[in-house]
Design an enzyme around this catalytic site. Structure first.
Site, short mmCIF file in Angstrom:
data_model
loop_
_atom_site.label_atom_id
_atom_site.label_comp_id
_atom_site.label_asym_id
_atom_site.label_seq_id
_atom_site.Cartn_x
_atom_site.Cartn_y
_atom_site.Cartn_z
N HIS A 63 0.85 -1.20 0.00
CA HIS A 63 0.00 0.00 0.00
C HIS A 63 0.88 1.24 0.00
O HIS A 63 1.65 1.44 -0.94
CB HIS A 63 -0.94 -0.09 1.21
CG HIS A 63 -2.02 0.95 1.28
ND1 HIS A 63 -2.37 1.76 0.24
CD2 HIS A 63 -2.84 1.29 2.31
CE1 HIS A 63 -3.36 2.56 0.62
NE2 HIS A 63 -3.66 2.30 1.87
N HIS A 76 -2.08 -2.21 -9.70
CA HIS A 76 -3.03 -1.57 -8.79
C HIS A 76 -4.29 -2.43 -8.75
O HIS A 76 -4.67 -3.03 -9.73
CB HIS A 76 -3.39 -0.16 -9.31
CG HIS A 76 -4.01 0.69 -8.26
ND1 HIS A 76 -5.34 0.63 -7.94
CD2 HIS A 76 -3.47 1.62 -7.43
CE1 HIS A 76 -5.60 1.49 -6.97
NE2 HIS A 76 -4.47 2.10 -6.65
N ASP A 106 3.08 5.54 -6.82
CA ASP A 106 4.28 5.40 -5.99
C ASP A 106 5.55 5.32 -6.80
O ASP A 106 6.64 5.54 -6.28
CB ASP A 106 4.14 4.15 -5.11
CG ASP A 106 3.01 4.30 -4.15
OD1 ASP A 106 2.00 3.58 -4.30
OD2 ASP A 106 3.09 5.19 -3.29
C1 SDX Z 1 -1.26 2.21 -3.46
O1 SDX Z 1 -6.01 0.97 -3.13
C2 SDX Z 1 -5.49 2.11 -3.40
O2 SDX Z 1 -6.10 3.03 -3.89
C3 SDX Z 1 -4.04 2.25 -3.01
C4 SDX Z 1 -3.37 3.51 -3.46
C5 SDX Z 1 -3.95 4.71 -2.76
O3 SDX Z 1 -3.77 5.82 -3.28
O4 SDX Z 1 -4.45 4.55 -1.62
O5 SDX Z 1 -3.53 3.70 -4.87
C6 SDX Z 1 -1.88 3.51 -3.15
O6 SDX Z 1 -1.20 1.40 -2.58
C7 SDX Z 1 -0.75 1.93 -4.87
C8 SDX Z 1 -0.21 0.48 -5.01
C9 SDX Z 1 1.19 0.50 -4.43
N1 SDX Z 1 1.70 -0.88 -4.33
C10 SDX Z 1 2.71 -1.31 -5.09
O7 SDX Z 1 3.21 -0.66 -6.01
C11 SDX Z 1 3.22 -2.69 -4.71
C12 SDX Z 1 3.34 -3.54 -5.99
N2 SDX Z 1 2.00 -3.80 -6.51
C13 SDX Z 1 1.38 -5.08 -6.13
O8 SDX Z 1 1.66 -5.43 -4.79
C14 SDX Z 1 -0.07 -5.14 -6.56
O9 SDX Z 1 -0.16 -4.61 -7.81
C15 SDX Z 1 -1.14 -4.50 -5.70
C16 SDX Z 1 -1.06 -4.93 -4.28
C17 SDX Z 1 -1.06 -3.02 -5.79
C18 SDX Z 1 -2.48 -4.98 -6.26
O10 SDX Z 1 -2.50 -6.36 -6.04
P1 SDX Z 1 -3.68 -7.23 -6.60
O11 SDX Z 1 -5.00 -6.62 -6.24
O12 SDX Z 1 -3.46 -8.66 -6.25
O13 SDX Z 1 -3.44 -7.03 -8.16
P2 SDX Z 1 -4.17 -7.79 -9.26
O14 SDX Z 1 -5.22 -8.70 -8.71
O15 SDX Z 1 -4.59 -6.79 -10.29
O16 SDX Z 1 -2.98 -8.71 -9.88
C19 SDX Z 1 -3.19 -9.24 -11.18
C20 SDX Z 1 -2.03 -10.16 -11.43
C21 SDX Z 1 -1.77 -11.14 -10.29
O17 SDX Z 1 -1.23 -12.30 -10.91
P3 SDX Z 1 -2.26 -13.54 -11.18
O18 SDX Z 1 -2.79 -13.97 -9.81
O19 SDX Z 1 -3.36 -13.00 -12.08
O20 SDX Z 1 -1.40 -14.60 -11.86
O21 SDX Z 1 -0.82 -9.39 -11.57
C22 SDX Z 1 0.14 -9.83 -10.61
C23 SDX Z 1 -0.65 -10.51 -9.49
O22 SDX Z 1 0.17 -11.48 -8.86
N3 SDX Z 1 0.79 -8.60 -10.11
C24 SDX Z 1 2.10 -8.33 -10.22
C25 SDX Z 1 2.28 -7.06 -9.64
N4 SDX Z 1 1.09 -6.60 -9.21
C26 SDX Z 1 0.17 -7.57 -9.49
N5 SDX Z 1 3.14 -9.06 -10.75
C27 SDX Z 1 4.37 -8.45 -10.68
N6 SDX Z 1 4.61 -7.21 -10.14
C28 SDX Z 1 3.59 -6.51 -9.63
N7 SDX Z 1 3.83 -5.28 -9.10
#
Ligand code: SDX
Length: 429
Positions: free
Chosen positions: A266, A307, A365
């Protein structure tokens, strides 16, 4: 209310359930599932991927179109035409202020920026190298020990003075956390400075020199606060609402939001972005890390990408990228070894089939960390900056919930543990 209905049939249930469907001003319809519990069912949605937890008028996100509205105004327009404190007024009150309202709001916020001197003693109790998020979490929660005159959450005036105090004092507290780490004296806020200029003064000023803040950096700081101001029902905002639904005081609720934001998935992502770039170390290592990010068996994620909601470019990231270019141009920084790594990662995310298929774009971020590093803010302070900007969003949602009626949040579960069983004697185990 509604004239739309959803019909639900469940195997073994000899009736079709009719569930109300509500439409928002914009965005998906919602199915009201509250009637299911009386039929013996819970809904199941770990991570609340498809759950609307409340009704709100504050922020709207369309993740497919990359749209972010604050009280109906696009984030790009606010970043270009507004400033952080004016956006704070908008989020809190629902409308942009007149000139007179804005002057009054700025005066009120300015005259609440100081903190009780006991807070300074509280902060110096932390070990000097404590993580600043640990300090911020502690000291914001401790504010509830000082304001017994305004803790009746059912009183709108008490809620507003608490909102003003929190918006006003977060930069002061954030800067104090930094000063404690570097062993420099705390700097008092200057009432003749703007919000973001004051923050940079309290961060980097010392009693040995007159105040001297670069206006380009102050504007960039203001835009960083503005872009982080609110983001609908994200994890930390949902935490603040849940804490607030128990009637907890606003300072305790915001401290809970800060704790949630700290996580690397997050708000901790901006710090994690820089740590990741440092770990990659050189453009030649990028392919190895990208392969790790694609490997389902590897927990490594590319920090700053992806995201939960945005399946298009995060509109904040676009503005942040433009701000990044402005700051680097102003500071003449193009020799930062991390920049080529960041730019190559961005290019991969926009070209590589894995990232395109999974819609993993750079998020807010990704660029904010690079800007803050260029301004001279240490990596461990990045999430403190995020929390400072997001405080207005948290407290606006808290105020909205308490103003419009609420129930204590109490989700249920799908129980997979033992059914009731006999207690075995210790001898027999
Ligand atoms: C913020 O919610 C908000 O609004 C948050 C925020 C705010 O202003 O409050 O926007 C701020 O928290 C932005 C996000 C910051 N986090 C990061 O940058 C950390 C890296 N990102 C990941 O941890 C991830 O993208 C999340 C946590 C942000 C979202 O995770 P989800 O909900 O599991 O993402 P998803 O379901 O869309 O993922 C789809 C696929 C998955 O693979 P499969 O299960 O489909 O095989 O994409 C993969 C995920 O494993 N994936 C990634 C990835 N993010 C998702 N693979 C590699 N690198 C990544 N960064």
């Amino acid at each position: 209310m509604t004239d739309k209905k959803a019909q639900l049939t469940v195997e073994g249930l000899n009736e079709t359930l009719e569930l109300p469907v509500y439409s928002g001003t914009v965005g998906p319809d919602v199915i009201d599932v509250r009637g299911l519990v009386s039929k013996g069912f819970f809904t199941y949605d770990p991570g609340f991927v498809s759950t609307a937890s409340c009704e709100s008028k504050i922020t709207f996100i369309d993740g497919d179109l990359g749209v972010l509205l604050h009280r109906g105004y696009p984030i790009e327009t606010l970043a270009e035409k507004s400033e952080y404190l004016e956006t704070c007024y908008l989020l809190l009150h629902g409308e942009l202020p007149t000139q007179a309202q804005y002057e009054e709001f700025k005066h009120v916020i300015t005259h609440h920026t100081m903190v009780n001197e006991s807070i300074a003693r509280f902060l110096t109790g932390f070990h000097y190298d404590s993580h600043p998020m640990a300090m911020l979490c502690g000291v914001v929660g401790a504010l509830s020990a000082f304001y017994h005159d305004s803790m009746d959450v059912s009183n709108p005036q008490h809620r507003m003075i608490s909102a003003h105090r929190l918006i006003a004092k977060m930069p002061t507290l954030a800067a104090m956390c930094y000063k404690h780490r570097v062993g420099q004296p705390f700097m008092y806020p200057q009432n003749n400075m703007s919000y973001s200029e004051n923050f940079l003064h309290m961060m980097f000023g010392t009693p040995c020199d007159p105040p001297n803040v670069n206006p380009v950096l102050a504007r960039a700081m203001d835009r960083i606060f503005l872009l982080h101001a609110d983001h609908e029902q994200n994890a930390s905002t949902s935490t603040v609402r849940l804490a607030g639904s128990s009637g907890a005081n606003p300072f305790a609720c915001i401290a809970a939001g800060i704790a949630t934001l700290w996580g690397p998935a997050h708000g901790g992502a901006n710090e994690a972005v820089l740590d990741m770039l440092e770990e990659i170390g050189d453009v030649s290592n990028i392919d190895k890390f990208v392969a790790k990010a694609k490997d389902k068996n590897d927990p490594f994620r590319l920090m700053g990408f992806g995201h939960r909601v945005y399946k298009n470019f995060d509109p904040r990231a676009k503005v942040m990228k433009q701000t990044c270019d402005e700051v680097l141009a102003e500071l003449g920084i193009d020799n930062d070894p991390l920049l080529p790594i960041a730019k190559r990662l961005e290019q991969i995310a926009l070209e590589d089939p894995y990232f395109i298929e999974k819609k993993l774009y750079p998020n807010v971020d990704f660029y904010s960390g690079i800007i803050m590093k260029a301004i001279g803010i240490p990596t461990e302070m990045f999430t403190v900056i995020f929390a400072t900007g997001r405080t207005v969003g948290w407290i606006s949602h808290w105020h909205e919930m308490l103003s419009e009626g609420y129930k204590i949040g109490r989700p249920r579960q799908l129980y997979k543990g033992y059914p009731s069983r006999e207690f075995p004697s210790r001898e027999s185990r």
